[in-house]
Enzyme design. Structure first.
Site, PDB file in Angstrom:
ATOM      1  N   GLY A  37       0.836  -1.200   0.000  1.00 34.61           N
ATOM      2  CA  GLY A  37       0.000   0.000   0.000  1.00 34.61           C
ATOM      3  C   GLY A  37       0.859   1.234   0.000  1.00 34.61           C
ATOM      4  O   GLY A  37       1.734   1.361   0.869  1.00 34.61           O
ATOM      5  N   TYR A 251       1.846 -12.732  -6.692  1.00 31.18           N
ATOM      6  CA  TYR A 251       2.189 -11.343  -7.000  1.00 31.18           C
ATOM      7  C   TYR A 251       2.292 -10.412  -5.781  1.00 31.18           C
ATOM      8  O   TYR A 251       3.269  -9.683  -5.642  1.00 31.18           O
ATOM      9  CB  TYR A 251       1.185 -10.774  -7.999  1.00 31.18           C
ATOM     10  CG  TYR A 251       1.400  -9.310  -8.303  1.00 31.18           C
ATOM     11  CD1 TYR A 251       2.562  -8.882  -8.953  1.00 31.18           C
ATOM     12  CD2 TYR A 251       0.473  -8.358  -7.920  1.00 31.18           C
ATOM     13  CE1 TYR A 251       2.771  -7.537  -9.211  1.00 31.18           C
ATOM     14  CE2 TYR A 251       0.674  -7.011  -8.178  1.00 31.18           C
ATOM     15  CZ  TYR A 251       1.831  -6.601  -8.820  1.00 31.18           C
ATOM     16  OH  TYR A 251       2.035  -5.279  -9.068  1.00 31.18           O
TER      17      TYR A 251
END
Ligand code: SF4
Length: 473
Positions: A37, A251
């Protein structure tokens, strides 16, 4: 324009013996988790009261020595945020929420799929929201239970069966720090120790950066309370079935992470080898799309004997892609991020390897540029099977029409990309290489079948999906 799916958040919780070092420990842990993030960062620390500093920006932009010094206390939580809604400072977490049972700080990774119904219930009970967030709803639900004299853990035991969706959360309340993982364990969360304390974090890389040691993953439906000398486990519900997000392995997680006992690096390398087994090709060089394709390309090269070389170079200092006003400038922006290394690709048959394709826009441009600089053939191999359905559980893939694989056959996609051949991993290949049973993984975005019920209200994000039929796996 989304090029890669984005994880929503990272969470951290720390109990440290040194009040002056807790915030800096959380700072380093959040930096290690920056890949989860990049829109905002926040730290809440509890001494006598809970204090919180958070803002839009990377961890290193929001925090510096002087504001970290203001956060003193033995316990704290931290959060990195990527919003699938609008970036606003007030969306940054941890949220600090006043309740009738005291002040609480929460950091959340995931999505509560029945949050609308739960909020309406809390509204009817007269709770006053500041943001209308899921985290406020959870805090009010806990507060209501604690008002009957229950401890935090007992209250959480009542609340957890009501929460549907995915959640890995950290909490500060009444001088204690907690971590909670949903009963399907969709999002990762682990426990570790370091010199002078214990930590709960989204990935073990946050423990490694403190020179700490991974103890174990938080179990499905488990609440962990960090204490002065370790941690206490409260198994709130027995998990129905595990459903770890398979995309974490492929991923989202860092390449050096170990998730639920599996090394991410090894999985990606094995997938690369499997792609060679499934789709062998005569070529001169294997090249990754940096950075996401690196380990897959290594596995492909080792298995095929075709040399590995960096045929694309990434500009590491371009963090975010802007939407340019015209097509020409958009093409320029791709070369600004990744540019071919001419001697590696000129006159060569290239195997181009990446983890996934969402829209296909970037891949198409990379292939065009490679041909432009002299690649004679470009064969594409992809570690993730075709993405065909949205994620309702906290990943930024929200509308079905954005997926190239949802509208076209593999043959058509290959033509559309301008590749000489295209090979996607299979669902069986993913399950086998991860080494979990199929029913222990969430495969929602590649099967359209989800481990939790997705109520209609989720359509607020997916207006184009009203004809989508949800199925429970
Ligand atoms: S739908 Fe896909 S991205 Fe979302 S949690 Fe499941 S596997 Fe992960």
């Amino acid at each position: 324009m989304m090029e890669k799916p984005k994880e929503q958040c990272a969470v951290v919780g720390i109990h440290s013996s040194s009040p002056s070092r807790t915030s800096s420990h959380i700072y380093y842990a959040l930096r290690a988790l920056q890949h989860r993030g990049q829109e905002s960062a926040g730290i809440a620390i509890q001494a006598r009261k809970i204090k919180c500093i958070k803002d839009l920006g990377l961890v290193g932009e929001v925090f510096h020595e002087s504001n970290l010094k203001k956060l003193r206390g033995k316990i704290g939580i931290g959060h990195n945020y990527y919003s699938i809604k609008l970036s606003k400072p007030e969306n940054a977490q941890p949220h600090v929420i006043e309740t009738a049972s005291g002040r609480m700080a929460l950091g959340h990774n995931g999505i509560i799929t029945n949050s609308g119904a739960l909020k309406r219930r809390m509204d009817r009970k007269g709770h006053e929201y500041n943001l209308g967030s899921e985290e406020e709803t959870i805090a009010f639900m806990l507060s209501d239970e604690m008002a009957y004299g229950l401890s935090f853990a007992e209250a959480m035991k009542q609340v957890v069966p009501e929460l549907k969706g995915s959640y890995a959360m950290t909490f500060l309340h009444d001088g204690k720090v907690y971590g909670l993982r949903d009963p399907h364990a969709i999002k990762p969360l682990c426990i570790g120790k370091f010199d002078g304390g214990h930590i709960i974090a989204s990935e073990n890389v946050a423990i490694d950066v403190l020179d700490g040691e991974l103890i174990r993953d938080v179990r499905p439906g488990e609440l962990v309370e960090l204490t002065n000398d370790g941690f206490k486990s409260h198994q709130l519900v027995e998990g129905k079935r595990k459903a770890h997000c398979f995309f974490e392995y492929l991923y989202f997680a860092r390449g050096d992470a170990v998730l639920d006992g599996k090394w991410v690096y090894q999985i990606r390398r094995r997938i690369g080898a499997l792609l060679h087994e499934l789709y062998p090709v005569k070529a001169d060089v294997v090249t990754p799309v940096p950075d996401s394709g690196r380990t897959y390309a290594l596995g492909f090269s080792e298995a095929s004997g075709i040399p590995l070389a960096e045929g694309l170079m990434k500009n590491r200092y371009i963090a975010r892609t802007f939407i340019m006003p015209d097509q020409r400038s958009r093409t320029v922006s791709v070369r600004e991020k990744v540019n071919p290394v001419v001697p590696v690709v000129k006159g060569k048959r290239v195997v181009l390897v990446d983890d996934s394709i969402v829209r296909g826009t970037t891949m198409r441009r990379i292939i065009t540029v490679m041909r432009h600089v002299g690649a004679t053939e470009v064969h594409v191999r992809i570690g993730c099977p075709p993405i065909i359905a949205p994620c309702y559980l906290g990943i930024d893939m929200t509308t079905r029409d954005q997926f190239v694989a949802n509208q076209k056959t593999v043959e058509d996609i290959c033509k559309d990309l301008g590749a000489d051949s295209l090979g996607y991993n299979t669902i069986e290949g993913v399950v086998e290489t991860i080494g979990q049973r199929r029913n222990e993984l969430c495969l929602g975005c590649i099967t359209g079948r989800y481990p939790v019920r997705i109520p209609k209200e989720m359509h607020r994000f997916q207006k184009k999906l009203l004809d989508f039929h949800f199925k429970e796996d």
